[in-house]
Write an enzyme that holds these catalytic residues in place. Structure first.
Site, short mmCIF file in Angstrom:
data_model
loop_
_atom_site.label_atom_id
_atom_site.label_comp_id
_atom_site.label_asym_id
_atom_site.label_seq_id
_atom_site.Cartn_x
_atom_site.Cartn_y
_atom_site.Cartn_z
N ASP A 7 0.87 -1.17 0.00
CA ASP A 7 0.00 0.00 0.00
C ASP A 7 0.90 1.22 0.00
O ASP A 7 1.89 1.27 0.75
CB ASP A 7 -0.87 0.04 1.26
CG ASP A 7 -1.86 -1.13 1.33
OD1 ASP A 7 -1.91 -1.92 0.37
OD2 ASP A 7 -2.58 -1.23 2.34
N ASP A 129 -15.33 -5.10 -0.24
CA ASP A 129 -14.93 -5.00 1.17
C ASP A 129 -16.19 -5.17 2.00
O ASP A 129 -17.10 -4.34 1.93
CB ASP A 129 -14.30 -3.63 1.44
CG ASP A 129 -13.06 -3.39 0.59
OD1 ASP A 129 -12.34 -4.37 0.32
OD2 ASP A 129 -12.82 -2.25 0.19
#
Length: 245
Positions: A7, A129
């Site tokens: 990330d 998600d």
């Protein structure tokens, strides 16, 4: 398949706890060197999340991602902040193999479905998600987990199956960044219900036993971020557990 992930916020390798930008750990690592290490250890696919872009699409780290793609031979999957077709096509043009689309699939499904038709189902991975509520419903969150979505995982899969949905990344938000192990029941359930989809599991991986458990659950791939960054195990060890198909 083992899918090592990094990330990025403003060019730095970071990890967020449960998607919270206020709970950030920064690693003093070069993104390129980290990904090269994963490539050298045998990864067949790499995953990059542009967290700066996810928060503010005007600040997407496209130039950095382009330089990483140029330097690496391994296919790269990229997500974070893709809101328009121009942004999607730009990533594909710089050599990204697959673009991850999250919130937009919930908010503007017709638009995203048109991209499946135009670019093909191999070019796009849906990121779902999920928050699992007390009734066991898999509610898909939107906007970087900062607001609820309202649609269930099943309804989105049904909607996108009409345009040939092939790749989906599913994260149980309650597990992400926690190293508490993956929600294998979730992956078992969805891979049994929708065997035609390549499911990528994400969230909570801490040990090689977790990797093995996800493999046994029927998922097609596993995204591993934090566990690799803090040296819980190596990519090589994970691939030994779950050889590339």
């Amino acid at each position: 398949m083992i899918i090592p992930a990094i990330d990025l916020i403003e060019g730095q390798v970071v990890r967020l706890y449960q998607g919270d930008y206020n709970q950030k750990t920064t690693f003093n690592l070069s993104p390129l060197e980290q990904l090269q290490s994963y490539q050298e250890q045998g990864a067949d696919l790499l995953h990059i999340v542009d967290l700066t872009g996810a928060k503010d699409p005007m600040k997407r780290q496209t130039q950095l991602i382009a330089s990483l793609v140029r330097e690496l031979d391994t296919p790269i999957q990229v997500g974070g902040g893709v809101r328009t077709e121009a942004q999607l096509s730009e990533l594909l043009e710089i050599g990204v193999s697959r673009v991850v689309i999250g919130s937009l699939a919930v908010k503007e499904p017709e638009l995203v479905k048109s991209w499946f038709v135009k670019y093909g189902s191999d070019a796009i991975c849906l990121a779902l998600d999920v928050n699992i509520n007390d009734q066991g419903e898999k509610i898909v969150a939107v906007s970087g987990w900062q607001s609820g979505g309202g649609k269930t995982l099943e309804s989105l899969v049904a909607e996108f199956s009409t345009v040939g949905l092939k790749h989906a990344l599913v994260t149980d938000i309650s597990r992400d960044g926690t190293l508490k192990g993956a929600n294998t029941e979730l992956y078992q359930e969805i891979s049994t219900a929708y065997p035609e989809i390549n499911w990528q599991a994400s969230g909570g991986i801490a040990t090689l036993a977790d990797v093995n458990a996800v493999k046994e659950s029927g998922a097609n791939g596993i995204i591993i971020g934090k566990a690799l960054l803090i040296n819980q195990f190596t990519v090589e060890e994970a691939i030994t557990c779950w050889p590339n198909a």
